[in-house]
Design an enzyme around this catalytic site. Sequence first.
Site, PDB file in Angstrom:
ATOM      1  N   ASP A   1       0.838  -1.190   0.000  1.00  0.00           N
ATOM      2  CA  ASP A   1       0.000   0.000   0.000  1.00  0.00           C
ATOM      3  C   ASP A   1       0.880   1.250   0.000  1.00  0.00           C
ATOM      4  OD1 ASP A   1       0.808  -0.603   2.704  1.00  0.00           O
ATOM      5  OD2 ASP A   1      -0.682   0.840   3.432  1.00  0.00           O
TER       6      ASP A   1
ATOM      7  N   GLU B   1       0.152  -1.088   5.941  1.00  0.00           N
ATOM      8  CA  GLU B   1       1.291  -0.581   6.726  1.00  0.00           C
ATOM      9  C   GLU B   1       1.208   0.922   6.919  1.00  0.00           C
ATOM     10  OE1 GLU B   1       5.231   0.958   7.765  1.00  0.00           O
ATOM     11  OE2 GLU B   1       4.058   1.418   5.971  1.00  0.00           O
TER      12      GLU B   1
END
Length: 410
Positions: free
Chosen positions: A94, A154
């Site tokens: 991400d 994350e």
Amino acid sequence: MRTFASALPALLAEVAAEHEETLSDLRCLVEMETPSTDLPSLHRCADHLHSWLDRQIGPLDRVDRIDHEVHGPTLVAEIRGDLPGRVLIVGHYDTVWPLGTLESIPFTVTDGIIRGPGVLDMKAGLVTGVHAVRLARRTGLALPTITFVLNGDEELGSRSSRPIIEREAAGAIAGFVLEPGVGWDLKTERKGVGVFTIGTTGIESHAGNDPKGGASAVVALSELILQVAQGTDLEAGTSVNVGIIRGGSARNVIAGTAEAEVDVRVTTRSEAERIHRLLTTLTASDPRVSVSVTGGWNRPPMQLTAGSHALVDRVQAVAALVRSELGLRSVGGGSDGNFLAALGLPVLDGLGASGNGPHARDEHVMESDIDDRIVLFAGILAEACAPKALTSDTDAPEPMTTTARETAAV
């Protein structure tokens, strides 16, 4: 068994021959935009990562995809090795960039600089890790069993993937994190991260007709912000930042509610405990205003332990063969490596690409370092992971807990 030193000429030749394929894989990942909050995009990328891993380093011996309700999937992929022991490689797919960023920051390779949203943080790291495993296997280096954990949350704190990362860390002999470096370096220490919200609740009243009847939540919060700011101790490596303030409902109404979002960075557990005491004992001078503190420690500090020291020593021998010994960095940002270190696992971070500008529009990767970092990581996996040399730290601290506490009005 072939040694890294004897295989090095072949490794360098192979990685140079595959350079364009490496850049092609990186382009594919960067052009697959993956904002942390866009689930369809994250699901598509997780599908791609599964097939890409199987194609590059497969057949995979174990695959476990965990879909989450509000975050991107976590992908666990494992290949059995020839050496005893198992290592954990952690990375995230991400990014902080919204959909459409490619229109203004396209993937480009110009004068040795690679640009694109998420290219440094950390899609080049994913390419480095996967290509390193592939390179080692193709050139005949023996490896331990390798478990990849690739997560899609994350940048939001790894709230869904953390339990999976910690589960997969059990029984591993070392952890490697594919976050970026700056130059020819590693990140061996990271600050712990605390995220807190301070709320105040007062009494609303008309600012002109009944000023005495009100108890301002905004004024009370202003007092508390000054108290919180005193918690900063830069010599101890502690910073307390009040980043966002909200409050009140109208200009002529004494504010009934207010809140502030606070970011805390610490280098040690004792400093975390000190800040925790400060935050959970805050009181307003006006006894009619109540104070709440919610949130907690998102990531514990990642400190250089005895086990990590032993791993660094072995890694430096590999790095010296590739180019030179690595610089060691202590940084203020957190990563998933913080979770591994808190469990007592020897951890090295910053094994991804070299570059600068994470989360900034000038985010970039240095093309000249990509091949050397792939060779470096291949050597680390082959030479630096002897189980007898790597043991978990038995004196690792207990993980810091996330708390939410209400402080009653005085």
